[in-house]
Design a protein around this motif. Structure first.
Motif, PDB file in Angstrom:
ATOM      1  N   ASN A   1       0.835  -1.199   0.000  1.00  0.00           N
ATOM      2  CA  ASN A   1       0.000   0.000   0.000  1.00  0.00           C
ATOM      3  C   ASN A   1       0.870   1.248   0.000  1.00  0.00           C
ATOM      4  O   ASN A   1       1.900   1.294   0.654  1.00  0.00           O
ATOM      5  CB  ASN A   1      -0.891   0.035   1.243  1.00  0.00           C
ATOM      6  CG  ASN A   1      -1.880  -1.107   1.264  1.00  0.00           C
ATOM      7  OD1 ASN A   1      -2.319  -1.567   0.234  1.00  0.00           O
ATOM      8  ND2 ASN A   1      -2.212  -1.570   2.461  1.00  0.00           N
TER       9      ASN A   1
ATOM     10  N   TYR B   1       0.362   7.412   3.248  1.00  0.00           N
ATOM     11  CA  TYR B   1      -0.497   8.588   3.182  1.00  0.00           C
ATOM     12  C   TYR B   1       0.231   9.751   2.518  1.00  0.00           C
ATOM     13  O   TYR B   1      -0.332  10.460   1.685  1.00  0.00           O
ATOM     14  CB  TYR B   1      -0.962   8.998   4.587  1.00  0.00           C
ATOM     15  CG  TYR B   1      -1.645  10.337   4.602  1.00  0.00           C
ATOM     16  CD1 TYR B   1      -2.930  10.495   4.105  1.00  0.00           C
ATOM     17  CD2 TYR B   1      -0.990  11.467   5.080  1.00  0.00           C
ATOM     18  CE1 TYR B   1      -3.558  11.729   4.097  1.00  0.00           C
ATOM     19  CE2 TYR B   1      -1.611  12.709   5.087  1.00  0.00           C
ATOM     20  CZ  TYR B   1      -2.887  12.829   4.597  1.00  0.00           C
ATOM     21  OH  TYR B   1      -3.500  14.061   4.576  1.00  0.00           O
TER      22      TYR B   1
ATOM     23  N   LEU C   1       0.160   9.311  -1.163  1.00  0.00           N
ATOM     24  CA  LEU C   1      -1.183   9.579  -1.682  1.00  0.00           C
ATOM     25  C   LEU C   1      -1.492  11.070  -1.661  1.00  0.00           C
ATOM     26  O   LEU C   1      -2.120  11.601  -2.588  1.00  0.00           O
ATOM     27  CB  LEU C   1      -2.228   8.812  -0.863  1.00  0.00           C
ATOM     28  CG  LEU C   1      -2.169   7.294  -0.969  1.00  0.00           C
ATOM     29  CD1 LEU C   1      -3.083   6.651   0.069  1.00  0.00           C
ATOM     30  CD2 LEU C   1      -2.522   6.836  -2.366  1.00  0.00           C
TER      31      LEU C   1
ATOM     32  N   ASN D   1      -7.183   4.095   8.284  1.00  0.00           N
ATOM     33  CA  ASN D   1      -7.187   3.210   7.120  1.00  0.00           C
ATOM     34  C   ASN D   1      -8.486   3.400   6.346  1.00  0.00           C
ATOM     35  O   ASN D   1      -9.373   2.555   6.360  1.00  0.00           O
ATOM     36  CB  ASN D   1      -7.020   1.755   7.564  1.00  0.00           C
ATOM     37  CG  ASN D   1      -6.766   0.839   6.391  1.00  0.00           C
ATOM     38  OD1 ASN D   1      -6.399   1.288   5.321  1.00  0.00           O
ATOM     39  ND2 ASN D   1      -6.967  -0.449   6.605  1.00  0.00           N
ATOM     40  N   HIS D   2      -8.615   4.534   5.702  1.00  0.00           N
ATOM     41  CA  HIS D   2      -9.810   4.860   4.928  1.00  0.00           C
ATOM     42  C   HIS D   2      -9.479   4.739   3.449  1.00  0.00           C
ATOM     43  O   HIS D   2      -8.370   5.056   3.021  1.00  0.00           O
ATOM     44  CB  HIS D   2     -10.283   6.280   5.260  1.00  0.00           C
ATOM     45  CG  HIS D   2     -11.676   6.553   4.830  1.00  0.00           C
ATOM     46  ND1 HIS D   2     -12.019   6.843   3.548  1.00  0.00           N
ATOM     47  CD2 HIS D   2     -12.833   6.541   5.526  1.00  0.00           C
ATOM     48  CE1 HIS D   2     -13.321   7.019   3.453  1.00  0.00           C
ATOM     49  NE2 HIS D   2     -13.841   6.846   4.658  1.00  0.00           N
ATOM     50  N   GLN D   3     -10.433   4.276   2.669  1.00  0.00           N
ATOM     51  CA  GLN D   3     -10.194   4.087   1.239  1.00  0.00           C
ATOM     52  C   GLN D   3      -9.911   5.392   0.512  1.00  0.00           C
ATOM     53  O   GLN D   3      -9.163   5.422  -0.451  1.00  0.00           O
ATOM     54  CB  GLN D   3     -11.397   3.400   0.587  1.00  0.00           C
ATOM     55  CG  GLN D   3     -11.573   1.966   1.022  1.00  0.00           C
ATOM     56  CD  GLN D   3     -12.806   1.348   0.396  1.00  0.00           C
ATOM     57  OE1 GLN D   3     -13.686   2.059  -0.072  1.00  0.00           O
ATOM     58  NE2 GLN D   3     -12.865   0.037   0.401  1.00  0.00           N
ATOM     59  N   SER D   4     -10.508   6.461   0.983  1.00  0.00           N
ATOM     60  CA  SER D   4     -10.384   7.739   0.298  1.00  0.00           C
ATOM     61  C   SER D   4      -9.366   8.634   0.994  1.00  0.00           C
ATOM     62  O   SER D   4      -9.552   9.010   2.159  1.00  0.00           O
ATOM     63  CB  SER D   4     -11.740   8.442   0.251  1.00  0.00           C
ATOM     64  OG  SER D   4     -11.602   9.739  -0.253  1.00  0.00           O
ATOM     65  N   VAL D   5      -8.321   8.987   0.289  1.00  0.00           N
ATOM     66  CA  VAL D   5      -7.325   9.907   0.854  1.00  0.00           C
ATOM     67  C   VAL D   5      -7.944  11.286   1.054  1.00  0.00           C
ATOM     68  O   VAL D   5      -7.564  12.014   1.961  1.00  0.00           O
ATOM     69  CB  VAL D   5      -6.065   9.974  -0.032  1.00  0.00           C
ATOM     70  CG1 VAL D   5      -6.345  10.635  -1.361  1.00  0.00           C
ATOM     71  CG2 VAL D   5      -4.939  10.699   0.688  1.00  0.00           C
TER      72      VAL D   5
ATOM     73  N   ARG E   1      -9.258  11.879   4.557  1.00  0.00           N
ATOM     74  CA  ARG E   1      -8.196  12.187   5.519  1.00  0.00           C
ATOM     75  C   ARG E   1      -7.707  13.607   5.351  1.00  0.00           C
ATOM     76  O   ARG E   1      -7.416  14.306   6.326  1.00  0.00           O
ATOM     77  CB  ARG E   1      -7.049  11.191   5.366  1.00  0.00           C
ATOM     78  CG  ARG E   1      -7.480   9.781   5.755  1.00  0.00           C
ATOM     79  CD  ARG E   1      -6.340   8.828   5.679  1.00  0.00           C
ATOM     80  NE  ARG E   1      -6.262   8.232   4.342  1.00  0.00           N
ATOM     81  CZ  ARG E   1      -5.343   7.332   4.000  1.00  0.00           C
ATOM     82  NH1 ARG E   1      -4.429   6.942   4.852  1.00  0.00           N
ATOM     83  NH2 ARG E   1      -5.348   6.825   2.788  1.00  0.00           N
TER      84      ARG E   1
END
Length: 89
Positions: A5, A8, A11, A52-56, A59
């Motif tokens: 992965n 952050y 991303l 741990n969210h799918q959408s940056v 965040r």
């Protein structure tokens, strides 16, 4: 074995690059404000990395809202202090 992965911070960098055409289309004085939003997102990178969210974007937005909440609190405190000092006169 390597990471599967993206971090952050990676991303966030990629998101900022995707938004670059939008930034470039903004007026000069708005570009500074836009940049500040990503500064807020970077300021909370450690905490956002734990979510741990799918959408940056979620965040990023939580980080921005947190910084704006802190700023509102500071401004309200300043206004309150000024109001108290004016009533003492």
């Amino acid at each position: 074995m390597g990471r599967t992965n993206s971090t952050y911070r990676d991303l966030l960098r990629a998101t900022e690059e995707r938004w670059h055409p939008y930034r470039r289309a903004l007026r000069r004085h708005d570009q500074d404000h836009f940049d500040r939003l990503f500064e807020h997102a970077r300021a909370h990178a450690d905490a956002a990395g734990y979510l741990n969210h799918q959408s940056v974007e979620v965040r990023i937005l939580v980080s921005v809202v947190l910084e704006q909440e802190k700023r509102i609190d500071d401004l309200e405190s300043t206004v309150e202090e000024l109001a108290v000092s004016l009533t003492l006169r």
